[in-house]
Design an enzyme around this catalytic site. Structure first.
Site, short mmCIF file in Angstrom:
data_model
loop_
_atom_site.label_atom_id
_atom_site.label_comp_id
_atom_site.label_asym_id
_atom_site.label_seq_id
_atom_site.Cartn_x
_atom_site.Cartn_y
_atom_site.Cartn_z
N THR A 60 0.79 -1.23 0.00
CA THR A 60 0.00 0.00 0.00
C THR A 60 0.83 1.28 0.00
O THR A 60 0.28 2.36 -0.25
CB THR A 60 -0.94 0.00 1.22
N TYR A 61 2.11 1.21 0.27
CA TYR A 61 2.93 2.42 0.34
C TYR A 61 2.97 3.12 -1.02
O TYR A 61 3.42 2.54 -2.01
CB TYR A 61 4.35 2.12 0.80
N SER A 62 2.49 4.34 -1.03
CA SER A 62 2.46 5.14 -2.26
C SER A 62 1.83 4.37 -3.41
O SER A 62 2.31 4.40 -4.55
CB SER A 62 3.86 5.63 -2.63
N ASP A 63 0.74 3.67 -3.08
CA ASP A 63 -0.05 2.97 -4.11
C ASP A 63 0.80 1.99 -4.90
O ASP A 63 0.66 1.87 -6.13
CB ASP A 63 -0.69 4.01 -5.04
N GLY A 64 1.68 1.30 -4.21
CA GLY A 64 2.51 0.29 -4.86
C GLY A 64 3.82 0.80 -5.43
O GLY A 64 4.69 0.00 -5.78
#
Length: 325
Positions: A60-64
């Protein structure tokens, strides 16, 4: 750099883990303070040159895009066999049904998506990012076991939850002959010590490797009480974690006093306190500047005396549970 076993496993990891939430496309996801790929790569290289072989990110970090940036950098800079890559699953990756959580479907989808973004055939450590109250834990644990047996992860771990939940998970896996959690990535620093009551004794008893997140309280332990940062101003999750009363101020001032007496940066003192706690394996540090890496490495050699630890711990008062509720 010193290397230690990850809990009761045979896996050797550096005593510092580089947390990669800092690296990602700023306008993707919920972290506008992240560094793009051009700014991220030198810091990842600094970590490798310092001997850090342990890298932690999440789907999920920065939308992948964190996984993408970290994966490309590590492929370009080192050999896969020389590093330990950890990632996580749980938070929402797309709208609609089955776009989040720890169902069998979600786990199978997300491990494949993470491997594709990271550009690797397997991760060394696959962690559940939080407890999923909507999915039976038996379903989650069996799915994680199958991920390991499929060769897509070497070990599994968990992150912030209640100690009773973690204990239940270990019991269920053991009873069914499934792969057990080997790590706990939880919230621990001088401003938040509630994990010392239940979770840390449980992990020590069970041989679980602890990987504390936010060991510097998102930078609050490294600067004056009234100072701030761009990340602090835009970090909506971080704003829920810490108090703003006199007790927390006194902790920050104690860190400053010990650091001044030792002639070292505050970050080294605060991180040394976490690193010396049992059963901590490797604190997870964020690095947006070169000195963040060098201070973290130096902290491993800073042996705090008993009287200094007492000075740092004395102002603490009980806090409400935070970080996962």
């Amino acid at each position: 750099m010193d290397y230690v076993k990850l809990g009761s496993t045979g896996l050797e990891v550096s005593r510092i883990c580089l947390g990669c939430m800092t690296y990602g496309v700023p306008d993707r996801g919920t972290h506008p303070w992240t560094l793009d790929e051009e700014k991220s790569r030198p810091l990842i290289r600094d970590a490798l040159e310092a001997g850090i072989n342990f890298f932690d990110t999440a789907n999920t970090y920065s939308d992948g895009t964190s996984e993408e940036i970290v994966g490309r950098a590590l492929r370009d800079m080192t050999k896969r066999d020389d590093i330990v890559i950890a990632t996580k699953v749980f938070n929402r990756m797309r709208p609609g049904p089955n776009g989040a959580g720890l169902s069998r479907k979600a786990i199978f989808n997300e491990i494949d998506n993470s491997l594709k973004r990271l550009g690797t055939d397997y991760v060394d450590l696959y962690q559940i990012h939080r407890w999923d109250y909507t999915t039976p834990i038996e379903e989650t644990l069996e799915a994680l076991h199958d991920v390991v047996k499929a060769g897509k992860a070497r070990y599994i771990g968990a992150s912030s939850m209640y100690a009773w939940q973690f204990s239940k998970s270990l019991y269920i896996s053991r009873a069914n002959g499934w792969t057990e959690f080997k790590t706990m990535q939880n919230h621990l620093n001088l401003l938040y010590r509630e994990e010392e009551r239940e979770m840390m004794p449980l992990c020590k008893d069970q041989g679980i490797g602890m990987l504390p997140w936010s060991p510097l309280a998102r930078g609050r332990l490294t600067r004056e009480w009234d100072a701030t940062s761009a990340r602090q101003e835009s970090d909506t999750f971080g704003s829920t974690l810490y108090r703003t009363d006199d007790a927390d101020r006194a902790v920050v001032e104690a860190v400053a006093a010990v650091a001044k007496a030792r002639g070292v940066p505050r970050a080294q003192v605060a991180l040394a306190w976490v690193a010396q706690k049992s059963p901590v394996t490797a604190p997870i540090i964020g690095a947006s500047k070169p000195e963040h890496v060098s201070d973290a490495v130096a902290a491993l050699s800073l042996n705090l005396k008993a009287e200094e630890i007492a000075q740092l711990e004395a102002p603490y008062v009980p806090h409400a549970v935070s970080g996962f509720k």
